[in-house]
Design a protein around this motif. Sequence first.
Motif, mmCIF file in Angstrom:
data_model
loop_
_atom_site.group_PDB
_atom_site.id
_atom_site.type_symbol
_atom_site.label_atom_id
_atom_site.label_comp_id
_atom_site.label_asym_id
_atom_site.label_seq_id
_atom_site.Cartn_x
_atom_site.Cartn_y
_atom_site.Cartn_z
ATOM 1 N N SER A 37 0.827 -1.208 0.000
ATOM 2 C CA SER A 37 0.000 0.000 0.000
ATOM 3 C C SER A 37 0.861 1.257 0.000
ATOM 4 O O SER A 37 0.591 2.216 -0.737
ATOM 5 C CB SER A 37 -0.931 0.009 1.211
ATOM 6 O OG SER A 37 -1.830 -1.058 1.155
ATOM 7 N N ILE A 38 1.891 1.271 0.814
ATOM 8 C CA ILE A 38 2.797 2.423 0.858
ATOM 9 C C ILE A 38 3.503 2.584 -0.487
ATOM 10 O O ILE A 38 3.623 3.705 -0.999
ATOM 11 C CB ILE A 38 3.814 2.272 2.013
ATOM 12 C CG1 ILE A 38 3.084 2.388 3.356
ATOM 13 C CG2 ILE A 38 4.930 3.311 1.898
ATOM 14 C CD1 ILE A 38 3.939 2.041 4.560
ATOM 15 N N LEU A 39 3.938 1.478 -1.054
ATOM 16 C CA LEU A 39 4.596 1.530 -2.362
ATOM 17 C C LEU A 39 3.636 2.085 -3.421
ATOM 18 O O LEU A 39 4.030 2.892 -4.270
ATOM 19 C CB LEU A 39 5.108 0.145 -2.756
ATOM 20 C CG LEU A 39 5.948 0.062 -4.008
ATOM 21 C CD1 LEU A 39 7.166 0.966 -3.926
ATOM 22 C CD2 LEU A 39 6.370 -1.373 -4.257
ATOM 23 N N SER A 40 2.381 1.701 -3.353
ATOM 24 C CA SER A 40 1.387 2.217 -4.297
ATOM 25 C C SER A 40 1.205 3.714 -4.147
ATOM 26 O O SER A 40 1.131 4.447 -5.146
ATOM 27 C CB SER A 40 0.040 1.517 -4.102
ATOM 28 O OG SER A 40 0.129 0.165 -4.438
ATOM 29 N N ILE A 41 1.126 4.181 -2.903
ATOM 30 C CA ILE A 41 0.980 5.622 -2.659
ATOM 31 C C ILE A 41 2.174 6.400 -3.212
ATOM 32 O O ILE A 41 2.018 7.507 -3.720
ATOM 33 C CB ILE A 41 0.803 5.894 -1.142
ATOM 34 C CG1 ILE A 41 -0.564 5.426 -0.684
ATOM 35 C CG2 ILE A 41 1.022 7.356 -0.802
ATOM 36 C CD1 ILE A 41 -1.723 6.188 -1.294
ATOM 37 N N ILE A 42 3.350 5.821 -3.153
ATOM 38 C CA ILE A 42 4.544 6.477 -3.691
ATOM 39 C C ILE A 42 4.534 6.453 -5.220
ATOM 40 O O ILE A 42 4.857 7.450 -5.872
ATOM 41 C CB ILE A 42 5.821 5.814 -3.140
ATOM 42 C CG1 ILE A 42 5.932 6.059 -1.634
ATOM 43 C CG2 ILE A 42 7.070 6.298 -3.876
ATOM 44 C CD1 ILE A 42 6.988 5.229 -0.946
ATOM 45 N N LEU A 43 4.139 5.321 -5.812
ATOM 46 C CA LEU A 43 4.227 5.156 -7.262
ATOM 47 C C LEU A 43 3.109 5.852 -8.036
ATOM 48 O O LEU A 43 3.321 6.264 -9.183
ATOM 49 C CB LEU A 43 4.245 3.664 -7.616
ATOM 50 C CG LEU A 43 5.487 2.899 -7.209
ATOM 51 C CD1 LEU A 43 5.337 1.430 -7.550
ATOM 52 C CD2 LEU A 43 6.723 3.481 -7.868
ATOM 53 N N ILE A 44 1.937 6.001 -7.455
ATOM 54 C CA ILE A 44 0.797 6.573 -8.187
ATOM 55 C C ILE A 44 1.084 7.994 -8.677
ATOM 56 O O ILE A 44 0.891 8.280 -9.865
ATOM 57 C CB ILE A 44 -0.494 6.481 -7.357
ATOM 58 C CG1 ILE A 44 -0.976 5.033 -7.336
ATOM 59 C CG2 ILE A 44 -1.589 7.396 -7.904
ATOM 60 C CD1 ILE A 44 -2.104 4.754 -6.367
ATOM 61 N N ILE A 46 3.980 9.437 -9.136
ATOM 62 C CA ILE A 46 5.098 9.361 -10.081
ATOM 63 C C ILE A 46 4.593 8.900 -11.434
ATOM 64 O O ILE A 46 4.903 9.486 -12.480
ATOM 65 C CB ILE A 46 6.204 8.421 -9.547
ATOM 66 C CG1 ILE A 46 6.838 9.015 -8.291
ATOM 67 C CG2 ILE A 46 7.251 8.155 -10.624
ATOM 68 C CD1 ILE A 46 7.762 8.063 -7.556
ATOM 69 N N PHE A 47 3.787 7.854 -11.429
ATOM 70 C CA PHE A 47 3.200 7.292 -12.651
ATOM 71 C C PHE A 47 2.388 8.344 -13.400
ATOM 72 O O PHE A 47 2.553 8.542 -14.605
ATOM 73 C CB PHE A 47 2.333 6.088 -12.265
ATOM 74 C CG PHE A 47 1.562 5.472 -13.396
ATOM 75 C CD1 PHE A 47 2.204 4.887 -14.467
ATOM 76 C CD2 PHE A 47 0.181 5.448 -13.365
ATOM 77 C CE1 PHE A 47 1.486 4.291 -15.496
ATOM 78 C CE2 PHE A 47 -0.548 4.850 -14.378
ATOM 79 C CZ PHE A 47 0.112 4.277 -15.445
ATOM 80 N N PHE A 80 9.077 2.114 -17.677
ATOM 81 C CA PHE A 80 8.893 2.439 -16.270
ATOM 82 C C PHE A 80 7.401 2.554 -15.948
ATOM 83 O O PHE A 80 6.917 1.983 -14.965
ATOM 84 C CB PHE A 80 9.629 3.750 -15.958
ATOM 85 C CG PHE A 80 9.499 4.215 -14.544
ATOM 86 C CD1 PHE A 80 10.082 3.515 -13.504
ATOM 87 C CD2 PHE A 80 8.793 5.371 -14.249
ATOM 88 C CE1 PHE A 80 9.967 3.949 -12.188
ATOM 89 C CE2 PHE A 80 8.671 5.821 -12.948
ATOM 90 C CZ PHE A 80 9.259 5.099 -11.924
ATOM 91 N N CYS A 81 6.665 3.264 -16.796
ATOM 92 C CA CYS A 81 5.221 3.416 -16.579
ATOM 93 C C CYS A 81 4.491 2.087 -16.728
ATOM 94 O O CYS A 81 3.566 1.797 -15.970
ATOM 95 C CB CYS A 81 4.640 4.450 -17.543
ATOM 96 S SG CYS A 81 5.110 6.131 -17.131
ATOM 97 N N LEU A 82 4.884 1.281 -17.690
ATOM 98 C CA LEU A 82 4.273 -0.037 -17.851
ATOM 99 C C LEU A 82 4.520 -0.890 -16.614
ATOM 100 O O LEU A 82 3.619 -1.595 -16.146
ATOM 101 C CB LEU A 82 4.815 -0.733 -19.102
ATOM 102 C CG LEU A 82 4.229 -2.114 -19.382
ATOM 103 C CD1 LEU A 82 2.734 -2.021 -19.661
ATOM 104 C CD2 LEU A 82 4.960 -2.776 -20.537
#
Length: 111
Positions: A37-44, A46-47, A80-82
């Motif tokens: 979940s934390i990783l998702s919050i960081i990546l969203i 950026i993506f 990276f986005c994929l």
Amino acid sequence: MSPTVPFWVVAIFYIFIAVSAVLAIKGIIKKQSLIPSILSIILIPIFTVVMVLSSIGRGQQNELEYFISSLGELELWAWFCLSIFIYLLFYWYLVLSHRNEEAKKDPLMDD
């Protein structure tokens, strides 16, 4: 003016991003799948930023055509986005499988 994808494609993309963010925040609050979940919050964010900024110089292609051609040209931002998109799909799988497990539990058996 450059061509653009239909509004419904953009709407689906941003709904996917928004629901992913809500699921991640809910996962952090409930302390379920905390690291993903934390990783998702960081990546969203950026993506989202990389996808929007990279589409600025797309020429006479729409955003989706440009993304696919960039994948074919092995551009780092596209891969990276994929990768982030695939991770977010995996995150949805984690969340939905966790909900499935909770639904199968018998409430009388909980300690």
